[in-house]
Enzyme design. Structure first.
Site, PDB file in Angstrom:
ATOM      1  CG  ASP A  33      -7.346   3.857   2.562  1.00  0.00           C
ATOM      2  OD1 ASP A  33      -8.270   3.591   1.761  1.00  0.00           O
ATOM      3  OD2 ASP A  33      -7.256   4.958   3.130  1.00  0.00           O
TER       4      ASP A  33
ATOM      5  CE  LYS B 164      -2.048   1.702   3.630  1.00  0.00           C
ATOM      6  NZ  LYS B 164      -2.914   1.892   4.821  1.00  0.00           N
TER       7      LYS B 164
END
Length: 211
Positions: free
Chosen positions: A138, A120
């Site tokens: 997220d 991420k």
């Protein structure tokens, strides 16, 4: 959700916010990398408050490394998990100096090899600092994609894979920012603000609110 509906959603989000970006404050790829690393399980607001004091003092791998773990902790102690994050930041700075000429590498494998940097974080840096068409997923994006049925998946990896597949090229660079902002301010976790949502008529969430 069909593709025509997805394109209309992205078009509306783009029209509403043509040049979206992260809410993290940064002025270089290195500052962005450190801010994203610090933002895990913390708010952008809390990170920005800490880095507003840190970056004027130290905002390069060399200057942060020179602070050391304990002095760095003094700057970031208001952020969650600051002990482990301080350790990771110092280790990351050392690797950047020794292996990458103090530069943030524009390379996924090299980024993910840095302490505390996962997929991420790498996606955010590649997208925001270097303009790659990556989509970091997220909690906000995961929620929005599943709730609206835009790109449902049981894991963040599944949602990312679906987004990469269904988001047309013209929207890919900015998609991450549109979805995260939508999840942060409109499609919020406890009670989504469906009444003020600009894509409410396209969303396939069955339990819409009046708010």
């Amino acid at each position: 959700m069909n593709q025509a509906k997805r394109i209309e959603i992205l078009t509306r989000l783009r029209d509403n916010n043509p040049t979206p970006t992260t809410e993290l404050a940064f002025s270089s790829p290195f500052e962005l990398l450190i801010s994203v690393l610090l933002s895990a399980q913390a708010t952008d607001v809390s990170v920005n408050k800490a880095t507003a004091k840190l970056y004027p003092v130290a905002n390069t791998p060399e200057t942060i490394l020179a602070l050391g773990v304990d002095r760095l902790k003094d700057y970031i102690k208001t952020i969650g998990l600051f002990n482990s994050k301080a350790e990771n930041v110092i280790k990351t700075c050392r690797i950047l100096i020794e292996q990458h000429h103090s530069q943030v590498p524009e390379d996924r494998a090299a980024l993910e090899a840095l302490p505390g940097v996962g997929r991420k974080t790498a996606n955010v840096v590649l997208n925001t600092a270097f303009g790659w068409p990556t989509i970091a997923v997220d909690t906000h994006i995961f929620r929005v994609c599943n709730r609206t049925r835009f790109a449902p998946g049981k894991t963040v990896e599944q949602v990312e894979e679906k987004l990469i597949k269904v988001v047309p090229a013209e929207f890919k660079v900015d998609c991450h920012h549109w979805l995260i902002l939508h999840g942060r301010y409109t499609c919020i976790a406890r009670k989504p603000r469906c009444g003020s949502c600009l894509i409410e008529d396209l969303c396939e969430f069955k339990e819409k609110t009046e708010e």
